[in-house]
Design a protein around this motif. Structure first.
Motif, PDB file in Angstrom:
ATOM      1  N   VAL A  82      73.303  82.431  -1.642  1.00 42.68           N
ATOM      2  CA  VAL A  82      73.180  83.565  -2.554  1.00 42.68           C
ATOM      3  C   VAL A  82      72.604  83.106  -3.893  1.00 42.68           C
ATOM      4  CG1 VAL A  82      74.453  85.344  -3.819  1.00 42.68           C
ATOM      5  CG2 VAL A  82      75.019  84.874  -1.427  1.00 42.68           C
ATOM      6  N   VAL A  83      73.001  81.929  -4.365  1.00 45.17           N
ATOM      7  CA  VAL A  83      72.450  81.399  -5.624  1.00 45.17           C
ATOM      8  C   VAL A  83      70.938  81.240  -5.505  1.00 45.17           C
ATOM      9  CG1 VAL A  83      72.323  79.365  -7.105  1.00 45.17           C
ATOM     10  CG2 VAL A  83      74.548  80.244  -6.406  1.00 45.17           C
ATOM     11  N   TRP A  84      70.457  80.653  -4.415  1.00 46.63           N
ATOM     12  CA  TRP A  84      69.016  80.463  -4.240  1.00 46.63           C
ATOM     13  C   TRP A  84      68.284  81.792  -4.109  1.00 46.63           C
ATOM     14  CZ3 TRP A  84      66.704  76.475  -5.872  1.00 46.63           C
ATOM     15  CH2 TRP A  84      67.284  75.212  -5.816  1.00 46.63           C
ATOM     16  N   LEU A  85      68.939  82.772  -3.487  1.00 45.37           N
ATOM     17  CA  LEU A  85      68.345  84.112  -3.421  1.00 45.37           C
ATOM     18  C   LEU A  85      68.223  84.686  -4.829  1.00 45.37           C
ATOM     19  CD1 LEU A  85      67.397  86.644  -1.859  1.00 45.37           C
ATOM     20  CD2 LEU A  85      69.812  87.331  -1.734  1.00 45.37           C
ATOM     21  N   SER A 112      77.474  93.755  -3.532  1.00 46.34           N
ATOM     22  CA  SER A 112      76.658  92.671  -4.072  1.00 46.34           C
ATOM     23  C   SER A 112      75.738  93.236  -5.147  1.00 46.34           C
ATOM     24  CB  SER A 112      75.833  92.023  -2.958  1.00 46.34           C
ATOM     25  OG  SER A 112      74.802  91.209  -3.484  1.00 46.34           O
ATOM     26  N   ALA A 113      75.453  92.433  -6.170  1.00 39.37           N
ATOM     27  CA  ALA A 113      74.532  92.871  -7.224  1.00 39.37           C
ATOM     28  C   ALA A 113      73.162  93.198  -6.660  1.00 39.37           C
ATOM     29  CB  ALA A 113      74.416  91.783  -8.288  1.00 39.37           C
ATOM     30  N   ALA A 114      72.806  92.564  -5.525  1.00 39.82           N
ATOM     31  CA  ALA A 114      71.515  92.852  -4.905  1.00 39.82           C
ATOM     32  C   ALA A 114      71.407  94.324  -4.550  1.00 39.82           C
ATOM     33  CB  ALA A 114      71.331  91.994  -3.649  1.00 39.82           C
ATOM     34  N   GLY A 139      76.631  84.333  -6.518  1.00 39.36           N
ATOM     35  CA  GLY A 139      76.665  83.138  -5.683  1.00 39.36           C
ATOM     36  C   GLY A 139      77.590  82.074  -6.245  1.00 39.36           C
ATOM     37  N   ILE A 140      77.579  81.888  -7.558  1.00 42.56           N
ATOM     38  CA  ILE A 140      78.457  80.897  -8.185  1.00 42.56           C
ATOM     39  C   ILE A 140      79.926  81.288  -8.004  1.00 42.56           C
ATOM     40  CG2 ILE A 140      79.134  79.877 -10.389  1.00 42.56           C
ATOM     41  CD1 ILE A 140      76.196  80.120 -11.252  1.00 42.56           C
ATOM     42  N   GLN A 144      86.699  77.259   3.506  1.00 42.05           N
ATOM     43  CA  GLN A 144      86.082  76.721   2.298  1.00 42.05           C
ATOM     44  C   GLN A 144      84.651  76.270   2.564  1.00 42.05           C
ATOM     45  OE1 GLN A 144      88.501  73.910   0.210  1.00 42.05           O
ATOM     46  NE2 GLN A 144      86.814  73.089  -0.996  1.00 42.05           N
ATOM     47  N   GLU A 145      84.418  75.600   3.691  1.00 45.33           N
ATOM     48  CA  GLU A 145      83.081  75.099   4.010  1.00 45.33           C
ATOM     49  C   GLU A 145      82.106  76.251   4.235  1.00 45.33           C
ATOM     50  OE1 GLU A 145      83.594  72.646   7.398  1.00 45.33           O
ATOM     51  OE2 GLU A 145      84.575  71.001   6.300  1.00 45.33           O
ATOM     52  N   SER A 146      82.508  77.229   5.058  1.00 43.46           N
ATOM     53  CA  SER A 146      81.621  78.336   5.406  1.00 43.46           C
ATOM     54  C   SER A 146      81.286  79.189   4.187  1.00 43.46           C
ATOM     55  CB  SER A 146      82.279  79.198   6.485  1.00 43.46           C
ATOM     56  OG  SER A 146      81.489  80.310   6.802  1.00 43.46           O
ATOM     57  N   ILE A 147      82.285  79.491   3.372  1.00 43.74           N
ATOM     58  CA  ILE A 147      82.084  80.374   2.224  1.00 43.74           C
ATOM     59  C   ILE A 147      81.235  79.692   1.157  1.00 43.74           C
ATOM     60  CG2 ILE A 147      83.272  81.529   0.324  1.00 43.74           C
ATOM     61  CD1 ILE A 147      85.511  82.201   2.331  1.00 43.74           C
ATOM     62  N   LYS A 148      81.417  78.391   0.964  1.00 43.20           N
ATOM     63  CA  LYS A 148      80.601  77.681  -0.025  1.00 43.20           C
ATOM     64  C   LYS A 148      79.131  77.646   0.389  1.00 43.20           C
ATOM     65  CE  LYS A 148      83.918  74.815  -2.486  1.00 43.20           C
ATOM     66  NZ  LYS A 148      84.268  73.435  -2.911  1.00 43.20           N
ATOM     67  N   VAL A 149      78.870  77.523   1.687  1.00 41.71           N
ATOM     68  CA  VAL A 149      77.485  77.562   2.165  1.00 41.71           C
ATOM     69  C   VAL A 149      76.875  78.928   1.866  1.00 41.71           C
ATOM     70  CG1 VAL A 149      76.027  77.562   4.228  1.00 41.71           C
ATOM     71  CG2 VAL A 149      77.750  75.785   3.928  1.00 41.71           C
ATOM     72  N   THR A 150      77.630  79.987   2.123  1.00 41.97           N
ATOM     73  CA  THR A 150      77.146  81.335   1.812  1.00 41.97           C
ATOM     74  C   THR A 150      76.852  81.481   0.321  1.00 41.97           C
ATOM     75  OG1 THR A 150      78.383  82.310   3.656  1.00 41.97           O
ATOM     76  CG2 THR A 150      77.707  83.797   1.891  1.00 41.97           C
TER      77      THR A 150
END
Length: 391
Positions: free
Chosen positions: A245-248, A105-107, A151-152, A235-241
């Motif tokens: 990440v976008v908000w982080l 992750s870039a983080a 995140g995107i 698809q549902e679980s990964i999109k939530v993740t």
């Protein structure tokens, strides 16, 4: 002037193709492809995607995002010394050797690079040329932008072609899960102090280092992502993740912008990014493990765990998570019953399906020689005879 810029851009593109990470991730992608194929063969005696799927994904899915990020950081005039770019490459390579894609992750890659730059003694400046002059604000802003980009990418592409597998639950029953191991290559255009190019604009670069002339450098920046899903649709679980990440990334970027005026905020920004990214991973795992198994044997029908590419099932628009209730008018509960119902009509197949929204639909098509044996559907089944088979 324009000729100098065009020539420098050509040199920058040339430097991109001699970057060691560009070739290292060929091997890493191939390795993960081999692991996936081995896991799928252990579960179903057949691979789902080909061996090179990870490699094709890595080197194609991040190109457009890399262009957007490059335009943004170039517009800011964000620059990094060559030594800092080298440290970033070393840290990325070391994290890739852990074989834990979530550490890419870039983080973590940008965050650890910033901490290294902040605390490595200046006497190493002769080895990592110019790193001591790195703007921590620039590096933390880059971290925020890349975490948002990560995140995107997770939301838009990480759920594609996840790998289905089988395992045994604590009660001894077979259950299915999906694994997403993904990397993206983003070609990033950076300004590096010490070249021959100069700007004639008074306001650009906005985040330059001491107003020095610079050169252009295109580097392959790699992002990594790993997530296992057994308690919901992939698809549902990964999109939530991805959304988390976008908000982080937004929070990281806000703190990073503040570091332009107060430098310690840059260190705080990347620490928040690293802790936040790990918290998102842990929270997803806890939620997934505590949920009921999504891909398990049901009282009625057969749950679709996977679809083989280019198969009759794919052409019938079947998707992961749907329930097949009837085949050629016969109710099915086991793979044995599914196969027997297919034999009732060797030239035609009609399936009654409950889709992921709970609505009934019908999928049908003509069958040709051999297709009634191999529709290309992967199921979870109790019976050992069938639990490892593709139907």
């Amino acid at each position: 002037m324009i000729e100098n810029w065009l020539l420098e851009l050509l040199w920058a593109i040339g430097r991109f193709f001699i970057h060691p990470l560009f070739y290292l991730f060929f091997l890493i992608s191939l390795f993960y492809g081999m692991l996936r194929v081995k896991r799928e063969r252990n579960s179903f005696h057949i691979r789902v995607q080909d061996l090179y799927d990870e490699m094709k994904f890595t080197y194609t899915k991040g190109l457009l995002m890399g262009l957007f990020v490059s335009v943004f950081i170039f517009a800011l005039g964000l620059s990094l010394p060559f030594g800092t770019v080298v440290i970033l490459a070393i840290i990325t390579a070391l994290l890739s050797f852990t074989l834990q894609l979530r550490w890419l992750s870039a983080a973590f890659t940008i965050g650890l690079t910033l901490l290294a730059v902040a605390f490595i003694p200046e006497r190493f400046d002769s080895f990592f040329v110019g790193f001591s002059g790195t703007s921590l604000a620039s590096l933390s802003i880059l971290a925020g932008v890349l975490v948002i980009a990560e995140g995107i990418l997770v939301m838009r592409t990480a759920h594609q072609k996840t790998s289905p597998s089988l395992k045994t639950s604590t009660r001894g029953l077979p259950i299915g899960f999906h694994q997403a191991n993904r990397t993206w290559m983003l070609p990033l255009l950076l300004l590096v102090p010490g070249g021959d190019l100069t700007s004639t604009l008074a306001w650009w670069p906005m985040l330059s280092i001491n107003g020095e002339p610079f050169l252009l450098l295109v580097i392959p920046f790699f992002l990594g992502f790993s997530q296992r899903v057994q308690g919901s649709l992939p698809q549902e679980s990964i999109k939530v993740t991805g959304l988390r990440v976008v908000w982080l990334g937004v929070l990281t970027l806000v703190l990073a912008i503040g570091s332009i005026w107060w430098t310690p905020l840059a260190i705080m920004a990347v620490i928040v990014a690293m802790l936040g990214r790990e918290f998102i991973t842990i929270r997803q795992r806890i939620n997934d493990v505590s949920a009921a198994f999504y891909f398990s044997k049901r009282d009625q029908g057969l749950m679709v765990l996977g679809i083989l590419p280019h198969s009759p099932a794919e052409r019938m628009n079947l998707v992961v998570g749907e329930m097949i209730m009837k085949v050629n008018g016969y109710s099915v509960h086991t793979v044995d019953e599914f196969y027997q119902a297919l034999q009732k009509n060797r030239a035609f197949c009609k399936l009654e399906v409950v889709d992921i929204n709970g609505e009934i639909r019908f999928a049908q098509r003509a069958l040709y020689d051999g297709e009634h044996h191999e529709l290309g559907i992967l199921f979870v089944q109790d019976h050992k005879k069938w639990e490892d088979e593709a139907v």
